[in-house]
Design an enzyme around this catalytic site. Structure first.
Site, PDB file in Angstrom:
ATOM      1  N   GLY A 230      -6.253 -13.702 -34.752  1.00  0.00           N
ATOM      2  CA  GLY A 230      -7.099 -13.063 -35.748  1.00  0.00           C
ATOM      3  C   GLY A 230      -6.410 -11.847 -36.337  1.00  0.00           C
ATOM      4  O   GLY A 230      -5.959 -10.968 -35.605  1.00  0.00           O
TER       5      GLY A 230
ATOM      6  N   CYS B  75     -16.679 -13.163 -34.045  1.00  0.00           N
ATOM      7  CA  CYS B  75     -16.050 -12.471 -32.916  1.00  0.00           C
ATOM      8  C   CYS B  75     -17.049 -11.549 -32.227  1.00  0.00           C
ATOM      9  O   CYS B  75     -17.580 -10.626 -32.844  1.00  0.00           O
ATOM     10  CB  CYS B  75     -14.841 -11.651 -33.369  1.00  0.00           C
ATOM     11  SG  CYS B  75     -14.009 -10.887 -31.962  1.00  0.00           S
TER      12      CYS B  75
ATOM     13  N   GLY C 108     -13.535 -21.704 -22.355  1.00  0.00           N
ATOM     14  CA  GLY C 108     -13.070 -22.582 -21.287  1.00  0.00           C
ATOM     15  C   GLY C 108     -14.074 -23.677 -20.967  1.00  0.00           C
ATOM     16  O   GLY C 108     -15.101 -23.812 -21.643  1.00  0.00           O
TER      17      GLY C 108
HETATM   18  C1  LIG Z   1      -8.156 -14.356 -25.296  1.00  0.00           C
HETATM   19  C2  LIG Z   1      -8.855 -14.957 -26.487  1.00  0.00           C
HETATM   20  C3  LIG Z   1      -8.679 -14.407 -27.753  1.00  0.00           C
HETATM   21  C4  LIG Z   1      -9.313 -14.969 -28.859  1.00  0.00           C
HETATM   22  N1  LIG Z   1      -9.110 -14.427 -30.099  1.00  0.00           N
HETATM   23  C5  LIG Z   1      -9.673 -15.008 -31.179  1.00  0.00           C
HETATM   24  C6  LIG Z   1      -9.404 -14.519 -32.498  1.00  0.00           C
HETATM   25  O1  LIG Z   1      -8.605 -13.581 -32.694  1.00  0.00           O
HETATM   26  N2  LIG Z   1     -10.027 -15.114 -33.556  1.00  0.00           N
HETATM   27  C7  LIG Z   1     -10.877 -16.186 -33.379  1.00  0.00           C
HETATM   28  O2  LIG Z   1     -11.418 -16.703 -34.361  1.00  0.00           O
HETATM   29  N3  LIG Z   1     -11.134 -16.692 -32.142  1.00  0.00           N
HETATM   30  C8  LIG Z   1     -10.550 -16.128 -31.063  1.00  0.00           C
HETATM   31  N4  LIG Z   1     -10.799 -16.641 -29.809  1.00  0.00           N
HETATM   32  C9  LIG Z   1     -11.709 -17.804 -29.668  1.00  0.00           C
HETATM   33  C10 LIG Z   1     -10.935 -19.129 -29.575  1.00  0.00           C
HETATM   34  O3  LIG Z   1     -10.175 -19.364 -30.743  1.00  0.00           O
HETATM   35  C11 LIG Z   1     -11.900 -20.310 -29.341  1.00  0.00           C
HETATM   36  O4  LIG Z   1     -12.783 -20.442 -30.432  1.00  0.00           O
HETATM   37  C12 LIG Z   1     -12.729 -20.137 -28.083  1.00  0.00           C
HETATM   38  O5  LIG Z   1     -11.974 -19.532 -27.050  1.00  0.00           O
HETATM   39  C13 LIG Z   1     -13.288 -21.456 -27.561  1.00  0.00           C
HETATM   40  O6  LIG Z   1     -12.255 -22.374 -27.283  1.00  0.00           O
HETATM   41  P1  LIG Z   1     -11.575 -22.534 -25.819  1.00  0.00           P
HETATM   42  O7  LIG Z   1     -12.699 -22.667 -24.824  1.00  0.00           O
HETATM   43  O8  LIG Z   1     -10.733 -23.774 -25.932  1.00  0.00           O
HETATM   44  O9  LIG Z   1     -10.770 -21.318 -25.579  1.00  0.00           O
HETATM   45  C14 LIG Z   1     -10.165 -16.098 -28.691  1.00  0.00           C
HETATM   46  C15 LIG Z   1     -10.329 -16.646 -27.407  1.00  0.00           C
HETATM   47  C16 LIG Z   1      -9.693 -16.101 -26.308  1.00  0.00           C
HETATM   48  C17 LIG Z   1      -9.887 -16.725 -24.956  1.00  0.00           C
END
Ligand SMILES: Cc1cc2nc3c(=O)[nH]c(=O)nc-3n(C[C@H](O)[C@H](O)[C@H](O)COP(=O)(O)O)c2cc1C
Length: 305
Positions: free
Chosen positions: A48, A131, A218
């Site tokens: 982001g 966010c 997760g």
């Molecule tokens: C450490 C971390 C940082 C993240 N930073 C962003 C971000 O900067 N912008 C965004 O749109 N989503 C961000 N997310 C969300 C992820 O892109 C994703 O939508 C969310 O973690 C769900 O997917 P997952 O369970 O596969 O991680 C972040 C997630 C994590 C874990």
């Protein structure tokens, strides 16, 4: 011999496969490229990016849970100019399809960011209005139909790239929020972002996160993502990109059956950096075993009761 095609088309952009590295879990691709070529994944959604560089929230910023993590990183990033000047040329050299993920505190921030990317080699813009880890903006734009409609309309008029709106699961009715974004010009939707959550150290009685709360991601959130994708894909015509806890090829098939035209992998990259390779291999084998010519054939294929 592979005969099935994994190619998908999202808002006019051709991806070699439906797997997108989720924003915030792959940085700007540099670390990951030491393990496999970035052109192996369909696209990378970069960290982001805000107008100015940000340090993010003070640590601790990650709390572990039995099947996910709670993060409160708070959009630490080098700012849009550095992304465009330092990281984007390198990403283009890797032949990666690049999604710029943008975030701001005001509508003006989002518009200025969208404009900055208009004349760059970014392939798509993903607008993060979900966010949970920043004080102003972020989630505030993503939780009512009215505010989603307004920011989508305004940013759309400043953005010449395909515009993906990334939705928050922290809402009562995800489909109506999705319809609001679609009706104001979103070309695609990503859902879901993290779910607001909290963890407390019972000895110190303090929250683990310095920010007190953060966003849960997760495997714990996967069934919620499937439900929300299913409810949303049935109501909109634009592609839905599924995200939230996907960590195996079976999860990828499941979220596509629910209606996702592509999917993102986030937290699973932390558990095993080669997750994308395994997911793509399994997806390919599933298509072959089911004699399917294209991955698009499974999108929305759930036979709901
Ligand atoms: C450490 C971390 C940082 C993240 N930073 C962003 C971000 O900067 N912008 C965004 O749109 N989503 C961000 N997310 C969300 C992820 O892109 C994703 O939508 C969310 O973690 C769900 O997917 P997952 O369970 O596969 O991680 C972040 C997630 C994590 C874990």
């Amino acid at each position: 011999m592979a005969v099935s095609s994994l190619q998908v088309n999202i808002a006019g952009v051709k991806l070699n496969n439906p797997l997108i590295l989720a924003s915030g879990t792959a940085g700007f691709g540099e670390e990951i490229s030491r393990f496999y070529p970035l052109e192996n994944v369909g696209a990378i959604a970069c960290k982001g990016t805000t107008l100015e560089p940000r340090d993010g929230n003070p640590p601790p910023r990650i709390a572990e849970t039995p099947s996910g993590i709670i993060n409160s990183v708070g959009l630490e990033n080098p700012g849009a100019d550095r992304f465009i000047n330092d990281y984007l040329p390198w990403l283009n050299m890797q032949k990666a399809v690049v999604i710029a993920n943008i975030a701001g505190s005001t509508q003006e921030d989002y518009c200025a960011l969208a404009e900055k990317f208009n004349d760059t080699a970014v392939d798509m813009v993903e607008m993060n209005i979900s966010c949970p880890n920043v004080k102003s903006g972020g989630l505030a734009f993503g939780t009512s139909c009215q505010s989603v409609a307004q920011i989508t309309r305004t940013v759309r008029s400043h953005c010449s790239k395909p515009l993906i709106v990334k939705l928050s699961p922290n809402v009562a009715d995800i489909a109506e929020i999705a319809i609001a974004a679609e009706s104001e010009g979103a070309d695609a939707l990503t859902l879901i972002n993290t779910i607001t959550a909290m963890k407390i150290d019972i000895q110190t009685r303090r929250p683990i996160l310095r920010n007190n709360i953060g966003g849960l991601s997760g495997p714990a959130i996967f069934p919620i993502a499937v439900r929300m994708v299913w409810q949303t894909a049935a109501k909109v015509k634009i592609p839905v990109i599924g995200a939230g806890g996907i960590s195996s090829w079976q999860d990828a098939v499941e979220i596509m059956l629910a209606g996702a035209a592509a999917f993102q992998i986030g937290t699973a990259n932390f558990t095993d950096i080669y997750t994308p390779r395994e997911v793509l291999k399994g997806l390919d084998e599933y298509l072959e075993a089911n004699r399917l010519k294209s991955v698009n054939e499974i999108v929305g294929g759930v036979r709901a009761w």
